[in-house]
Design a protein around this motif. Structure first.
Motif, mmCIF file in Angstrom:
data_model
loop_
_atom_site.group_PDB
_atom_site.id
_atom_site.type_symbol
_atom_site.label_atom_id
_atom_site.label_comp_id
_atom_site.label_asym_id
_atom_site.label_seq_id
_atom_site.Cartn_x
_atom_site.Cartn_y
_atom_site.Cartn_z
ATOM 1 N N PRO A 110 22.754 35.417 24.421
ATOM 2 C CA PRO A 110 22.446 33.988 24.482
ATOM 3 C C PRO A 110 23.732 33.190 24.545
ATOM 4 O O PRO A 110 24.766 33.611 23.992
ATOM 5 C CB PRO A 110 21.692 33.728 23.182
ATOM 6 C CG PRO A 110 21.159 35.045 22.781
ATOM 7 C CD PRO A 110 22.169 36.055 23.239
ATOM 8 N N PRO A 111 23.739 32.081 25.187
ATOM 9 C CA PRO A 111 24.972 31.291 25.317
ATOM 10 C C PRO A 111 25.646 31.004 23.997
ATOM 11 O O PRO A 111 26.881 31.001 23.919
ATOM 12 C CB PRO A 111 24.483 30.016 25.994
ATOM 13 C CG PRO A 111 23.292 30.447 26.779
ATOM 14 C CD PRO A 111 22.605 31.501 25.935
ATOM 15 N N ALA A 112 24.907 30.816 22.950
ATOM 16 C CA ALA A 112 25.505 30.476 21.659
ATOM 17 C C ALA A 112 26.274 31.642 21.067
ATOM 18 O O ALA A 112 27.171 31.444 20.241
ATOM 19 C CB ALA A 112 24.410 30.009 20.689
ATOM 20 N N ASP A 113 25.913 32.873 21.439
ATOM 21 C CA ASP A 113 26.562 34.054 20.856
ATOM 22 C C ASP A 113 27.728 34.590 21.695
ATOM 23 O O ASP A 113 28.461 35.481 21.251
ATOM 24 C CB ASP A 113 25.531 35.174 20.676
ATOM 25 C CG ASP A 113 24.433 34.781 19.697
ATOM 26 O OD1 ASP A 113 24.738 33.974 18.790
ATOM 27 O OD2 ASP A 113 23.301 35.281 19.849
ATOM 28 N N ARG A 114 27.866 34.093 22.901
ATOM 29 C CA ARG A 114 28.873 34.684 23.795
ATOM 30 C C ARG A 114 30.313 34.430 23.316
ATOM 31 O O ARG A 114 31.194 35.281 23.473
ATOM 32 C CB ARG A 114 28.706 34.115 25.210
ATOM 33 C CG ARG A 114 27.408 34.557 25.869
ATOM 34 C CD ARG A 114 27.243 33.883 27.217
ATOM 35 N NE ARG A 114 25.941 34.195 27.797
ATOM 36 C CZ ARG A 114 25.452 33.643 28.901
ATOM 37 N NH1 ARG A 114 26.190 32.724 29.534
ATOM 38 N NH2 ARG A 114 24.260 33.978 29.359
#
Length: 368
Positions: free
Chosen positions: A65-69
């Protein structure tokens, strides 16, 4: 009731902190275990190459997910940095170790005795030419040179050898084709006399060692290509006595304490002319009239012919434009191979032409 994040995929197992730490530890252990450049190369490919676990984990960041990248990317980047640092450190250690080992293996003890390869040597004729040059340079003379392909005029006519002289026949002289060019391979070094007189201001004191050519068979006492040394002095008041003094000094330098004998002779380019003989250096004249002590070297005559000499013929001086009312001179010519035979007891001239380095090594010290 479920939250919106319950349906999002879980992060790949390779990207969690524990997995990344494990991959770093495995890489560091593999590098530490490598004992050579080849082993380290294999470990580098396995842990930093395009198919390594960290490289594959890096590709999986895009599936997060974008938040975890951001966190995953920082984690993988730091891990790869630690792996590269460990690789560089171990590579430096291995290079240093291998260099030290190579230096130890290739170390040479220069104090140990070694077997040297066979050494070459200057040819005895070359060494003797240098010796002769030294003798005359020490007397204040100059070294003169001339071409080996010479004009008939220089080689014969200017030296008072008329067109019908036997030396100009093909059985003695090597002509350069076509014959009408009137070029020969010089038969003596005497043409250098003319060139010295034409090129130098008077007075002239020169010695000219060089190669000459004759239509002779190769045998124990003859070579078709051999060396002569020509001497020439032209000055005011030069007499036959000056010639005798110069040659006596030359003979002592070549053969030590030896006597000379002077015999009247005829050469077209000198008048009067004298043949110079050496006292036999084997029997010293004791074989003369003594059948109980025959000498093969001088044939029991007590003397050995060395070379020709004389006062320069005025016709030769006039051919070079020298004022014969004011100047006189003397000239001499000796065979260098013949001189070497006398000095060193060489019995066969063919030994001088075969190029055997063993012959050169055996005589070069004595030739000097």
């Amino acid at each position: 009731m479920t939250s919106p994040n319950d349906n999002e995929p879980a992060p790949p197992a390779a990207l969690d902190a524990a997995s990344v730490e494990r991959l770093v530890a495995e890489a560091e252990a593999a590098f530490a275990a490598a004992g050579s450049t080849a082993e380290l190369k294999a470990a580098r490919i396995a842990h930093t190459g395009d198919r390594s676990a960290l490289a594959l984990a890096n590709r999986e960041i895009g599936s997060l997910p974008p938040a975890d990248r951001k966190d995953a990317g920082r984690r993988i980047g730091q891990a790869r940095g630690r792996v590269n640092a460990a690789l560089a450190s171990r590579e430096a250690e291995i290079v240093e170790t291998e260099l030290a080992q190579r230096l130890a293996d290739e170390r040479v003890d220069v104090t140990l005795p070694v077997e040297l390869g066979p050494q070459g040597a200057a040819h005895p004729v070359t060494a003797l030419i240098d010796k002769i040059a030294d003798v005359f340079v020490a007397m204040g003379w100059e070294i003169a040179e001339g071409p080996e392909v010479e004009s008939e005029w220089m080689n014969f006519d200017a030296l008072n050898l008329h067109p019908d002289h036997p030396a100009r026949a093909e059985q003695d002289t090597l002509f350069v084709e076509p014959r009408d060019r009137s070029l020969v391979l010089r038969t003596h070094t005497s043409p250098v006399q003319l060139r010295a007189l034409l090129e130098r201001p008077l007075p002239v004191y020169v010695v000219a060692p060089g190669k000459v050519y004759r239509a002779d068979e190769l045998d124990a006492t003859h070579l078709p290509v051999f060396h002569q040394v020509e001497g020439l002095v032209v000055d005011e008041g030069i007499t036959l006595g000056h010639l005798m003094g110069a040659l006596e000094h030359f003979a002592r330098e070549m053969f030590g304490d030896i006597r000379l004998r002077w015999r009247p002779d005829y050469f077209p380019f000198t008048e009067p002319s004298v043949e110079v003989d050496l006292e036999c250096f084997v029997c010293h004249g004791e074989s003369v009239g003594n059948p109980d002590r025959p000498c093969r070297t001088c044939r029991s005559e007590g003397w050995i012919e060395w070379g020709g000499s004389g006062v320069v013929n005025p016709r030769v001086l006039a051919a070079a434009g020298v004022d014969t009312d004011r100047y006189t001179g003397f000239a001499f010519g000796m065979g260098i191979e013949r001189t070497l035979m006398f000095r060193n007891g060489v019995e066969d001239m063919r030994d001088m032409a075969e190029g055997d380095v063993r012959f050169s090594r055996s005589l070069v010290g004595e030739a000097r």
